[in-house]
Scaffold this active site. Structure first.
Site: not given
Length: 309
Positions: A164, A168
């Protein structure tokens, strides 16, 4: 000052619930024609639902215009068709909020490569797909507002979210190049790092905090960043009514003469190289080269006129 989206067409990915739903509803209230994109399914990306249609019904009940779209952001051709459908119905696309996402949290030691690839594919490649699908339209109409959804995990790290976080921070980097390439076409690109109580985060917050971090408290930042008078190249954090900016910064370069340009020489100068002083936020990658040349000129009094990093 009233900010209106009248006569604007907006696409919100992952808009069947949580943050995306909140964005879509407020865009509709403010006059935008909204494409509510949501593949449906659980937060790990499996399953399906009719969530997008439900949000469209909410917008229409409030007097707005919207259309549901169930395309996957990981499939570029589906994103192209989504944009084509919006243009056929409403004539253009002016705003894109890249919000679709999934979680597959595990420590890196336990994470399967497939879990890493899937999360990066949805967040980073998915946002690139949706953005590429609207890019030429925005160039042609000389107007575009695009929002990437980053995270504090990407900006600052968080245990158990290597996949993640990588995706990001990649989105913040994508913003920084696209805002340069889009500038002459009046395309502004920004990054939002939201903190919200949604199905993605419901098991991370105590009940009271979950309610405090309602998605609606992020909406002001998101909609301003895709409004006509938005800035560009901003990184904004939002949650629970609190808002802040973040920057990628660097300090002044330390130039080492040729005789000191060794591993030992670098080690001896590490305190100066890592000093958090005279920080600046470059607006393009070329400024790194410029900082090195400036440091060299201070030591030698001369140097090449330009360089690219």
């Amino acid at each position: 000052m009233s900010i209106s989206f009248k006569d604007k067409v907006a696409i919100v990915t992952g808009a069947g619930g949580g943050l995306g739903r909140a964005y879509a509803l407020e865009l509709g209230r403010r006059g935008a024609k909204v494409v509510v994109n949501d593949l449906g399914g659980s937060r790990d990306g499996t399953g399906s639902s009719d969530a997008a249609s439900a949000v469209v019904e909410e917008i229409e009940r409030a007097g707005g215009e919207a259309m549901a779209n169930g395309a996957s952001v990981t499939e570029y051709e589906q994103m192209e068709k989504m944009v084509a459908d919006a243009k056929q119905k409403w004539g253009g696309v002016h705003c894109l909020i890249n919000n679709a996402g999934v979680l597959r949290d595990k420590s890196f030691a336990k994470m399967e490569p497939a879990d890493f690839e899937f999360v990066v594919d949805v967040h980073l490649n998915g946002s690139a797909n949706a953005t590429k699908a609207v890019w030429e339209t925005m160039r042609e109409q000389a107007y575009g507002r695009i929002l990437m959804t980053a995270s504090s995990t990407g900006l600052f790290g968080n245990f158990g979210q290597a996949n993640y976080g990588a995706a990001k921070l990649g989105l913040a980097g994508l913003t920084k190049t696209l805002q340069l390439e889009g500038a002459k076409y009046n395309i502004k690109v920004n990054t939002l790092a939201p903190v919200a109580g949604t199905r993605m985060t419901e098991d991370l917050f105590p009940k009271e905090a979950f309610e405090l971090f309602a998605p609606e408290n992020v909406v002001p930042a998101a909609l301003y960043l895709v409004s006509e008078d938005s800035p560009t190249n901003a990184i904004v954090g939002a949650g629970a009514g609190g808002f802040h900016s973040a920057w990628v910064v660097m300090n002044d370069a330390v130039w080492l003469p040729e005789g000191e340009r060794t591993v030992e020489g670098f080690a001896e100068n590490w305190d100066k190289i890592s000093e958090q002083s005279n920080l600046k936020a470059p607006q393009s990658g070329q400024e790194q080269s410029g900082a090195i040349l400036t440091a060299m000129q201070k030591v030698t009094g001369s140097g090449p006129g330009s360089a690219r990093g």
